[in-house]
Design a protein around this motif. Structure first.
Motif, PDB file in Angstrom:
ATOM      1  N   ARG A 507      -8.448  10.872 103.724  1.00 47.46           N
ATOM      2  CA  ARG A 507      -8.565  11.790 104.857  1.00 47.46           C
ATOM      3  C   ARG A 507      -8.625  10.996 106.161  1.00 47.46           C
ATOM      4  N   GLU A 508      -9.427   9.920 106.152  1.00 44.61           N
ATOM      5  CA  GLU A 508      -9.532   9.088 107.356  1.00 44.61           C
ATOM      6  C   GLU A 508      -8.212   8.387 107.662  1.00 44.61           C
ATOM      7  N   MET A 510      -5.137   9.205 106.854  1.00 40.55           N
ATOM      8  CA  MET A 510      -4.090  10.116 107.300  1.00 40.55           C
ATOM      9  C   MET A 510      -4.381  10.661 108.691  1.00 40.55           C
ATOM     10  N   THR A 511      -5.629  10.969 108.973  1.00 40.94           N
ATOM     11  CA  THR A 511      -5.990  11.479 110.295  1.00 40.94           C
ATOM     12  C   THR A 511      -5.720  10.427 111.357  1.00 40.94           C
ATOM     13  N   ASP A 512      -6.067   9.180 111.066  1.00 41.75           N
ATOM     14  CA  ASP A 512      -5.823   8.100 112.024  1.00 41.75           C
ATOM     15  C   ASP A 512      -4.327   7.883 112.249  1.00 41.75           C
ATOM     16  N   GLY A 515      -2.732  12.194 112.694  1.00 46.21           N
ATOM     17  CA  GLY A 515      -3.442  13.215 113.448  1.00 46.21           C
ATOM     18  C   GLY A 515      -4.031  14.310 112.592  1.00 46.21           C
ATOM     19  N   THR A 516      -3.606  14.421 111.348  1.00 50.86           N
ATOM     20  CA  THR A 516      -4.153  15.405 110.423  1.00 50.86           C
ATOM     21  C   THR A 516      -3.977  14.901 108.997  1.00 50.86           C
ATOM     22  N   ALA A 517      -4.747  15.467 108.089  1.00 51.50           N
ATOM     23  CA  ALA A 517      -4.698  15.037 106.689  1.00 51.50           C
ATOM     24  C   ALA A 517      -4.037  16.103 105.831  1.00 51.50           C
ATOM     25  N   THR A 518      -3.319  15.665 104.816  1.00 50.93           N
ATOM     26  CA  THR A 518      -2.638  16.551 103.874  1.00 50.93           C
ATOM     27  C   THR A 518      -2.989  16.136 102.455  1.00 50.93           C
ATOM     28  N   THR A 520      -5.699  16.162 100.810  1.00 45.45           N
ATOM     29  CA  THR A 520      -6.949  15.416 100.595  1.00 45.45           C
ATOM     30  C   THR A 520      -8.135  16.312 100.266  1.00 45.45           C
ATOM     31  N   GLU A 521      -8.013  17.622 100.464  1.00 43.67           N
ATOM     32  CA  GLU A 521      -9.161  18.505 100.256  1.00 43.67           C
ATOM     33  C   GLU A 521      -9.153  19.037  98.824  1.00 43.67           C
ATOM     34  N   ARG A 569     -18.137   8.062 107.369  1.00 38.40           N
ATOM     35  CA  ARG A 569     -17.045   7.426 108.105  1.00 38.40           C
ATOM     36  C   ARG A 569     -17.075   5.926 107.846  1.00 38.40           C
TER      37      ARG A 569
END
Length: 578
Positions: A507-508, A510-512, A515-518, A520-521, A569
């Motif tokens: 998640r971290e 992909m967000t970095d 800009g968003t995560a796919t 991962t949830e 984090r």
């Protein structure tokens, strides 16, 4: 009314008996695995042997358990599996064992002899070339095609696994060979002599000259030190040279964490990378200076490197060096005899005699004075202070609090096994194992699901002390079935599951990056309720109560689960800093 006559006890021996007799003769007392149709000859023979069997629910998890057992005991861990799917399910675990140099002897069955090598086809579980699937992963591949070959094949596999560098091996035996009755005498005199790897004396002398003449010697200790049991030799050499010591993530526990010369394990911090680069002679022992140990290949040494490495493929693979192809313990012991002794070491950052120089002064003093009084210890203090200041400036109090709570709850000397999860990434850099060979993780190959089954293997190696497993909720889903294993064998493993709702580190990342995560949830079970369904006590905790709840679980007999809902984090990736 019909009656069933009892099956008479077998009085003859089979190829399976030769397997267990051979393992026993070589010193095995515990085996891991999972039965399958073609391997039943081995499993039937187990009940006629003194070997202790620990059966897991998934072959990959059995491989992780064997991996940790091998690491904990510095010996060979037999892993018994069946043909085809069962064999292939061990590959991720064997990849980790190879990356971590764990001596796992994976012994699988094969289809009957008639189906091997292009013969009769259509057998259940059949692969065109089963052993080929393992050749790119393990140290060596072995086959026994007749009963008389079994003892020699087992001995050869054992010797290969335990010769430095340690590593996994694959041995396969056809089903009909395992089931066939044999008249071969019981195996009692089997012997396997692992190959010793001593350093060449002229290279030891050259390395000793470089280290003795160095004004700023530094040591980077890797997992090879731990695997060789060379902690005391490393300590002796570091103190003789007054050389600061950093440990890689795989080498944690190789050097005392609070020693005045300990740089600890902050290898993903640019300050540490700069310190290693600035050594005029850097001794790298038991590490190939791979991605994680070189701060993602940003390490650019300005001085000479002396590298001690048992794996020839890793020797000078990433940086030119004076290379010693040798076992870490033998090479370090030889260096201790060769090098002269410098002035006594100082007392470190919290020492009473004298004051530590102000930040920034220590490193400069070391550069100017070389082996001047207390300078290396002061340089260590200065570096660690700068690392702490950087981490403290990132508002990561929760993560540091949780890691401190785990350390406070875990008894000294207890083993911990960490999955690929954010808290484990913190542990690589910031956790003090307080003992040699007491922290195991999957950072070699990086596969998910290592923590809990590895902890079961470590507990099987020493059931007298508690073992901690740490997983995220994503990694935990790989190993839930092994709650049954923990309960069946009553192993003293406490499983800490940090539940952040998904694959937290991905998640971290992909967000970095995007800009968003796919993807991962994750939908998760109620981990505490699920553990209770297996008969394993469980508690749901909070950051404020983690230390108390974890300590209580570790003190209780048998397995337990502690679930911590928390979103963590990572600290900033300092390899990108200028």
């Amino acid at each position: 009314m019909s009656t069933t006559e009892p099956v008479p006890e077998r009085t003859t021996r089979t190829g399976g008996d030769l397997v267990v007799e051979s393992l026993t003769a070589l010193g095995a007392d515990t085996v891991f695995g999972l039965p399958g149709q073609h391997a039943l000859g081995i499993f039937d023979a187990l009940r006629r042997s003194a070997l202790r069997y620990v059966g897991l629910r998934v072959e990959n998890n059995a491989g992780f358990a064997a991996d940790a057992y091998a690491r904990a005991t510095h010996s060979v861990a037999p892993l018994l599996v069946s043909t085809g799917p069962g064999a292939l399910m061990t590959l991720p675990a064997l990849q980790e064992a190879a990356a971590g140099s764990a001596a796992v002897l994976a012994l699988g069955s094969q289809v009957p002899l008639a189906g091997i090598g292009g013969g009769r086809h259509g057998y259940l579980h059949e692969l065109g070339d089963q052993s080929a699937s393992f050749r790119g992963v393990v140290k060596s591949v072995h086959t026994a095609r007749t009963a008389s070959q079994i003892p020699s094949a087992v001995a050869a596999a054992w010797e290969s696994a335990l010769s430095v560098p340690h590593g996994p091996v694959w041995l396969e035996i056809p089903q009909d060979v395992l089931l066939a009755e044999v008249e071969i005498p019981a195996v009692v005199g089997l012997h396997a002599a692992p190959r010793e790897l001593a350093p060449r004396p002229e290279l030891v002398a050259a390395a000793a000259d470089l280290l003795a003449a160095a004004r700023r010697p530094v040591i980077l200790a890797g997992g090879g030190v731990v695997r060789a049991g060379a902690e005391s030799e490393l300590l002796a050499l570091a103190e003789r040279l007054r050389a600061p010591v950093a440990t890689t993530f795989g080498g944690k526990g190789a050097f005392p964490w609070e020693h005045p010369l300990s740089l600890q394990s902050w290898l993903e911090d640019r300050h540490t990378t700069d310190f290693l680069e600035d050594a005029d002679t850097l001794l790298v022992v038991g590490s190939g200076l791979g991605e994680l140990s070189s701060n993602y290949h940003t390490f650019r040494p300005r001085g000479r490197i002396v590298q001690i490495e048992a794996d020839l493929g890793k020797l000078e693979a990433n940086h030119a060096a004076l290379g010693l192809h040798a076992d870490a313990r033998a090479a370090l012991a030889a260096l201790v005899k060769e090098v002269g002794e410098r002035e006594p070491a100082g007392t470190g950052c919290a020492g009473e005699p004298g004051e530590t120089p102000e930040s920034g002064e220590a490193a400069g003093a070391w550069h100017a004075a070389g082996a001047g009084a207390h300078a290396p210890e002061a340089a260590v203090c200065d570096l660690l202070a700068r690392v702490r200041d950087r981490i403290d400036g990132q508002q990561l109090d929760l993560e540091q609090q949780l890691l401190a709570s785990v350390r406070q709850a875990l008894p000294d000397g207890a083993v911990s096994c960490w999955d690929m999860t954010i808290l484990a990434y913190w542990a690589w850099s910031a956790f003090d194992p307080r003992a040699a060979n007491a922290l195991h993780s999957a950072q070699g190959a990086g596969g998910l699901g290592y923590g809990f089954p590895a902890a079961l293997g470590a507990a099987a190696a020493d059931p007298s002390r508690p073992v901690l497993a740490v997983s995220g909720d994503g990694g935990a889903m790989y190993s839930l079935a092994e709650l049954a294993t923990a309960r069946q064998y009553d192993l003293p493993v406490t499983w800490l599951i940090v539940d952040d709702g998904g694959y937290g580190i991905l998640r971290e990342y992909m967000t970095d990056a995007f800009g968003t995560a796919t993807a991962t949830e994750l939908t998760r079970p109620d981990f505490a309720a699920l553990a209770e369904a297996f008969g394993v006590p469980a508690v749901r905790t909070s950051p404020e109560h983690l230390r108390t709840d974890l300590a209580a679980a570790l003190a209780a007999p048998g397995p337990s689960v502690v679930v911590l809902p928390a979103r963590l984090r990572m600290f900033a990736p300092t390899h990108l800093d200028s």
